[in-house]
Write a protein that holds these residues in place. Structure first.
Motif, mmCIF file in Angstrom:
data_model
loop_
_atom_site.group_PDB
_atom_site.id
_atom_site.type_symbol
_atom_site.label_atom_id
_atom_site.label_comp_id
_atom_site.label_asym_id
_atom_site.label_seq_id
_atom_site.Cartn_x
_atom_site.Cartn_y
_atom_site.Cartn_z
ATOM 1 N N HIS A 141 0.857 -1.356 -0.085
ATOM 2 C CA HIS A 141 -0.151 -0.023 0.064
ATOM 3 C C HIS A 141 0.787 1.356 0.216
ATOM 4 C CE1 HIS A 141 -3.318 2.545 0.841
ATOM 5 N NE2 HIS A 141 -2.813 3.020 1.740
ATOM 6 N N ASN A 142 1.781 1.342 0.614
ATOM 7 C CA ASN A 142 2.717 2.436 0.777
ATOM 8 C C ASN A 142 3.471 2.630 -0.456
ATOM 9 O OD1 ASN A 142 2.173 2.605 3.500
ATOM 10 N ND2 ASN A 142 3.894 1.546 4.168
ATOM 11 N N GLN A 143 4.035 1.526 -1.555
ATOM 12 C CA GLN A 143 4.522 1.656 -2.611
ATOM 13 C C GLN A 143 3.284 2.526 -3.684
ATOM 14 O OE1 GLN A 143 6.003 -2.146 -3.181
ATOM 15 N NE2 GLN A 143 7.935 -1.725 -2.389
ATOM 16 N N GLU A 144 2.049 1.833 -3.496
ATOM 17 C CA GLU A 144 1.196 2.368 -4.113
ATOM 18 C C GLU A 144 0.942 3.771 -4.216
ATOM 19 O OE1 GLU A 144 -2.273 0.148 -4.079
ATOM 20 O OE2 GLU A 144 -1.336 -1.571 -5.207
ATOM 21 N N VAL A 145 1.001 4.301 -2.875
ATOM 22 C CA VAL A 145 0.707 5.626 -2.560
ATOM 23 C C VAL A 145 1.749 6.592 -2.969
ATOM 24 C CG1 VAL A 145 0.580 7.425 -0.587
ATOM 25 C CG2 VAL A 145 -0.814 5.037 -0.584
ATOM 26 N N ALA A 146 3.012 5.836 -3.062
ATOM 27 C CA ALA A 146 4.120 6.950 -3.471
ATOM 28 C C ALA A 146 4.096 6.988 -4.839
ATOM 29 C CB ALA A 146 5.405 5.984 -2.920
ATOM 30 N N GLU A 164 -4.214 12.424 5.212
ATOM 31 C CA GLU A 164 -4.602 11.227 5.473
ATOM 32 C C GLU A 164 -3.682 10.317 5.945
ATOM 33 O OE1 GLU A 164 -7.911 10.767 5.145
ATOM 34 O OE2 GLU A 164 -8.386 12.778 4.373
ATOM 35 N N ARG A 165 -2.775 10.730 6.162
ATOM 36 C CA ARG A 165 -1.630 9.672 6.827
ATOM 37 C C ARG A 165 -2.055 9.133 8.093
ATOM 38 N NH1 ARG A 165 4.778 11.285 7.001
ATOM 39 N NH2 ARG A 165 4.076 11.595 4.814
ATOM 40 N N GLY A 166 -1.723 7.688 8.201
ATOM 41 C CA GLY A 166 -2.084 7.179 9.465
ATOM 42 C C GLY A 166 -3.565 6.588 9.304
ATOM 43 N N CYS A 167 -4.506 6.738 8.378
ATOM 44 C CA CYS A 167 -5.856 6.463 8.402
ATOM 45 C C CYS A 167 -5.850 4.808 8.331
ATOM 46 C CB CYS A 167 -6.630 7.041 7.078
ATOM 47 S SG CYS A 167 -6.074 6.579 5.544
ATOM 48 N N SER A 168 -7.253 4.432 8.582
ATOM 49 C CA SER A 168 -7.409 2.812 8.671
ATOM 50 C C SER A 168 -7.376 2.106 7.122
ATOM 51 C CB SER A 168 -8.749 2.526 9.176
ATOM 52 O OG SER A 168 -9.740 3.169 8.070
ATOM 53 N N ASN A 169 -7.028 1.056 7.404
ATOM 54 C CA ASN A 169 -6.868 0.159 5.923
ATOM 55 C C ASN A 169 -8.237 0.134 4.952
ATOM 56 O OD1 ASN A 169 -4.168 -0.628 6.894
ATOM 57 N ND2 ASN A 169 -5.154 -2.523 7.755
#
Length: 207
Positions: free
Chosen positions: A74-79, A113-118
């Motif tokens: 998920h972090n890679q997709e956001v980046a 939105e950093r740290g929001c739920s999955n």
């Protein structure tokens, strides 16, 4: 002798009579299909079927040669989404000062939105991809050596098996293969032109 008034009135009546619309019925348009209409309709249908079949054939060929997408976290997709958003913003906003302002606002939207739920993160990622697709630039900027640039494949490195057909490679010969966009082939990044690759000049990228 006729009185002038009487003569003028008579002449006026003659003019009105001559300009009075007739009660003749206009011919009704024929409801029978015309031979020319049938020919044109057949031509349009043939062209539509041809284009549909051709597009489907191109899509099938593109799907066979297109690189398989790698599995990202998920972090890679956001980046990657953030990076593509900045590139799209750079194509739309020409002035550098305005770009910096819009880029700061864009970064604020991501940081908010950093740290929001999955579950919320998945929904926001889906909505952000749809918004990015909506604002896709028809002719985006790209570096010169990328597909669509003026230096794309200008001086591509020849394969080693062509330069050294006997297989005696020098010790300092590169051990990696280059992509058409002059990047190193790495399967883990989803950009590996070994065997085949799809270069999309409309998107100016390699898939």
């Amino acid at each position: 002798k006729h009185h002038p008034t009487t003569h003028t009135t008579h002449t006026h009546r003659q003019q009105l009579k001559s300009t009075k619309p007739t009660n003749r019925r206009r011919p009704r348009p024929s409801t029978q299909p015309s031979r020319h209409n049938d020919i044109y309709s057949g031509i349009y249908i043939d062209i539509y079927n041809y284009l549909t079949t051709m597009n489907q054939a191109f899509r099938e060929a593109a799907n066979q040669i297109r690189q398989k997408p790698v599995k990202l976290t998920h972090n890679q997709e956001v980046a990657r989404l953030y990076r593509k958003s900045l590139k799209t913003l750079c194509s739309w906003v020409i002035d550098r000062d305005c770009f910096l302002e819009r880029a700061t606002e864009l970064r604020g939207r991501f940081d908010a939105e950093r740290g929001c739920s999955n579950a919320r993160g998945v929904r926001l990622l889906r909505e952000a991809k749809a918004e990015l697709f909506e604002f896709t630039h028809p002719d985006p900027y790209c570096v010169p050596y990328m597909p669509g640039g003026s230096l794309f494949m200008r001086n591509p490195p020849p394969p080693l098996e062509i330069c050294f057909p006997d297989g005696d490679y020098p010790a300092d010969a590169p051990k990696h293969t280059m992509n058409p966009d002059m990047t190193i082939c790495r399967p883990e990044t989803g950009k590996s032109a070994v065997g085949g690759v799809l270069v999309d000049f409309g998107k100016k990228n390699m898939e």
